[in-house]
Design an enzyme around this catalytic site. Structure first.
Site, PDB file in Angstrom:
ATOM      1  N   GLY A 198       0.814  -1.203   0.000  1.00  0.00           N
ATOM      2  CA  GLY A 198       0.000   0.000   0.000  1.00  0.00           C
ATOM      3  C   GLY A 198       0.852   1.258   0.000  1.00  0.00           C
ATOM      4  O   GLY A 198       1.869   1.321   0.697  1.00  0.00           O
ATOM      5  N   GLU A 206       0.177   4.232   1.302  1.00  0.00           N
ATOM      6  CA  GLU A 206       0.180   4.890   2.602  1.00  0.00           C
ATOM      7  C   GLU A 206       0.958   4.103   3.648  1.00  0.00           C
ATOM      8  O   GLU A 206       1.687   4.686   4.467  1.00  0.00           O
ATOM      9  CB  GLU A 206      -1.266   5.109   3.075  1.00  0.00           C
ATOM     10  CG  GLU A 206      -2.039   6.115   2.253  1.00  0.00           C
ATOM     11  CD  GLU A 206      -2.714   5.527   1.018  1.00  0.00           C
ATOM     12  OE1 GLU A 206      -3.473   6.252   0.357  1.00  0.00           O
ATOM     13  OE2 GLU A 206      -2.488   4.334   0.722  1.00  0.00           O
ATOM     14  N   TYR A 252      -1.302   8.350  -9.279  1.00  0.00           N
ATOM     15  CA  TYR A 252      -2.248   8.023 -10.339  1.00  0.00           C
ATOM     16  C   TYR A 252      -1.999   6.618 -10.865  1.00  0.00           C
ATOM     17  O   TYR A 252      -0.888   6.280 -11.274  1.00  0.00           O
ATOM     18  CB  TYR A 252      -2.141   9.026 -11.483  1.00  0.00           C
ATOM     19  CG  TYR A 252      -2.949   8.629 -12.698  1.00  0.00           C
ATOM     20  CD1 TYR A 252      -4.335   8.541 -12.625  1.00  0.00           C
ATOM     21  CD2 TYR A 252      -2.316   8.321 -13.904  1.00  0.00           C
ATOM     22  CE1 TYR A 252      -5.075   8.164 -13.732  1.00  0.00           C
ATOM     23  CE2 TYR A 252      -3.048   7.955 -15.020  1.00  0.00           C
ATOM     24  CZ  TYR A 252      -4.433   7.864 -14.922  1.00  0.00           C
ATOM     25  OH  TYR A 252      -5.169   7.476 -16.012  1.00  0.00           O
ATOM     26  N   THR A 260       8.996  14.069  -8.739  1.00  0.00           N
ATOM     27  CA  THR A 260      10.085  13.157  -9.078  1.00  0.00           C
ATOM     28  C   THR A 260      10.140  13.006 -10.597  1.00  0.00           C
ATOM     29  O   THR A 260       9.117  12.976 -11.270  1.00  0.00           O
ATOM     30  CB  THR A 260       9.901  11.776  -8.424  1.00  0.00           C
ATOM     31  OG1 THR A 260       8.661  11.201  -8.858  1.00  0.00           O
ATOM     32  CG2 THR A 260       9.873  11.902  -6.906  1.00  0.00           C
ATOM     33  N   ARG A 261      11.395  12.881 -11.130  1.00  0.00           N
ATOM     34  CA  ARG A 261      11.589  12.910 -12.575  1.00  0.00           C
ATOM     35  C   ARG A 261      12.448  11.744 -13.066  1.00  0.00           C
ATOM     36  O   ARG A 261      13.141  11.849 -14.074  1.00  0.00           O
ATOM     37  CB  ARG A 261      12.207  14.245 -12.981  1.00  0.00           C
ATOM     38  CG  ARG A 261      11.424  15.472 -12.507  1.00  0.00           C
ATOM     39  CD  ARG A 261      12.008  16.750 -13.099  1.00  0.00           C
ATOM     40  NE  ARG A 261      11.962  16.690 -14.554  1.00  0.00           N
ATOM     41  CZ  ARG A 261      12.972  17.068 -15.349  1.00  0.00           C
ATOM     42  NH1 ARG A 261      14.115  17.521 -14.825  1.00  0.00           N
ATOM     43  NH2 ARG A 261      12.862  16.976 -16.653  1.00  0.00           N
ATOM     44  N   GLY A 262      12.407  10.619 -12.350  1.00  0.00           N
ATOM     45  CA  GLY A 262      13.141   9.446 -12.799  1.00  0.00           C
ATOM     46  C   GLY A 262      14.634   9.694 -12.885  1.00  0.00           C
ATOM     47  O   GLY A 262      15.259  10.156 -11.929  1.00  0.00           O
ATOM     48  N   GLY A 304      16.220  13.024 -11.655  1.00  0.00           N
ATOM     49  CA  GLY A 304      16.214  13.428 -10.264  1.00  0.00           C
ATOM     50  C   GLY A 304      14.854  13.897  -9.796  1.00  0.00           C
ATOM     51  O   GLY A 304      13.816  13.328 -10.147  1.00  0.00           O
ATOM     52  N   GLY A 361       8.472   0.180  -5.032  1.00  0.00           N
ATOM     53  CA  GLY A 361       8.280   0.994  -3.838  1.00  0.00           C
ATOM     54  C   GLY A 361       9.097   2.266  -3.784  1.00  0.00           C
ATOM     55  O   GLY A 361       9.072   2.982  -2.775  1.00  0.00           O
ATOM     56  N   ASP A 415       7.160   5.627  -3.076  1.00  0.00           N
ATOM     57  CA  ASP A 415       6.679   5.662  -1.696  1.00  0.00           C
ATOM     58  C   ASP A 415       7.828   5.974  -0.741  1.00  0.00           C
ATOM     59  O   ASP A 415       7.650   6.705   0.240  1.00  0.00           O
ATOM     60  CB  ASP A 415       6.051   4.322  -1.310  1.00  0.00           C
ATOM     61  CG  ASP A 415       4.904   3.927  -2.227  1.00  0.00           C
ATOM     62  OD1 ASP A 415       4.327   4.820  -2.870  1.00  0.00           O
ATOM     63  OD2 ASP A 415       4.590   2.729  -2.306  1.00  0.00           O
TER      64      ASP A 415
END
Length: 312
Positions: free
Chosen positions: A34, A36, A167, A227-229, A232, A256, A259
């Site tokens: 999850g 959260e 999303y 975040t931009r992979g 960075g 993960g 998260d």
């Protein structure tokens, strides 16, 4: 020690071992997955007093989720019920050129019917920060209304209400996500999302900085982290943009990492770090998480701080 309460659904992820496919596999690994709960685990690894709150069926699968999460040092506050079921996520790893396969089986999950009465709202109001995400809001109108109530209650005074866009195209369309999530943003202090999510859900184009400025301004956000992979991450705070480069690492399991970023970023904000300092911790935590199998961000604080030093 800062206090953080995260509210949302945690499904069980089933995956075949290694890089095998479901076809031909006789076993599958089962793991809680999850957004959260992962954020709570990442924040706890950096010494936050973190609690995950949700609604679960009083079944062996529901109890298994709680048992696993507690192993990572977080508290759980669960409303147990005899109705509904645990959501499932089937994930088949992909090794290029083979793409990963993800199947969500979350219809009828107990969290669909989660209301504020199922959540420790008194604790939400007194915590230093609350966190929720779009993957839970996508489950039902009831779940979305509950997330809205949590963000509204948790963002009073100096406390932070943090929302991760999270999303999932397999749960709803960009148009449905836009319609469902836009009303929540008026209660959000800090929004976290990937660049692709912001472009897809809000239909934004242009430079990443322009996108961040536009969305933060439109919804009067205190802060927006993107975040931009491989490029960075950045955070916009009071119209000032801070950026942190990525850290090269072998990706074992990317599930993960976002998260982990969110949990570390939020924990450092709650402990008083500047946004650029918190951003470095988020990138470091995400880097470490993608080097280990499974969706749970299990890392040591010392390892995170070692990567942060590389970014300075």
């Amino acid at each position: 020690m800062s206090t953080l309460i995260t509210v949302g659904e945690t499904p069980l992820r089933l995956s075949p071992p290694g890089n095998r496919r479901f076809v031909g596999s006789e076993t599958a690994r089962m793991t809680a997955t999850g957004t959260e709960s992962n954020v709570a685990i990442a924040a706890a690894a950096l010494d936050a007093d973190a609690t995950w709150a949700s609604k679960l069926p009083a079944t062996q699968l529901g109890k298994r989720i709680v048992s696993e999460l507690r192993e990572y040092g977080i508290e759980t506050d669960v409303s147990w019920t005899d109705e509904g079921r645990v959501g499932l996520e089937f994930r088949q790893p992909g090794v290029p050129p083979r793409e990963p396969v993800i199947i969500h089986d979350r219809a009828g999950a107990t969290a669909e019917s989660m209301t504020p009465s199922d959540i420790p709202m008194d604790a939400v109001e007194t915590a230093d920060g609350v966190f929720a995400s779009g993957s839970t809001a996508a489950l039902s109108e009831t779940a979305a209304e509950t997330i809205s109530a949590v963000l509204r209650a948790g963002g009073n005074g100096d406390d932070l209400a943090v929302f991760e866009l999270d999303y999932r195209p397999r749960l709803w369309s960009p148009e449905a996500a836009n319609d469902g999530l836009t009303p929540l943003l008026e209660h959000v202090d800090v929004l976290i999302a990937t660049e692709d999510e912001l472009r897809t859900v809000f239909g934004r184009t242009g430079d990443p900085r322009e996108i961040a400025h536009g969305i933060a301004s439109e919804w009067d956000l205190d802060m927006l982290a993107m975040t931009r992979g491989e490029y960075g991450a950045l955070v916009i705070d009071d119209s000032v943009v801070h950026e942190t480069e990525s850290v090269e690492a072998e990706t074992v399991d990317a599930a993960g990492q976002h998260d982990a970023f969110s949990g570390a970023f939020v924990q450092r904000l709650l402990d008083g770090d500047r946004p650029d300092e918190a951003l470095a911790y988020g990138v470091a935590a995400a880097t470490l998480t993608r080097t280990t199998p499974g969706p749970i961000p299990a890392f040591d604080r010392a390892d995170v701080e070692g990567v942060v030093e590389q970014l300075q």
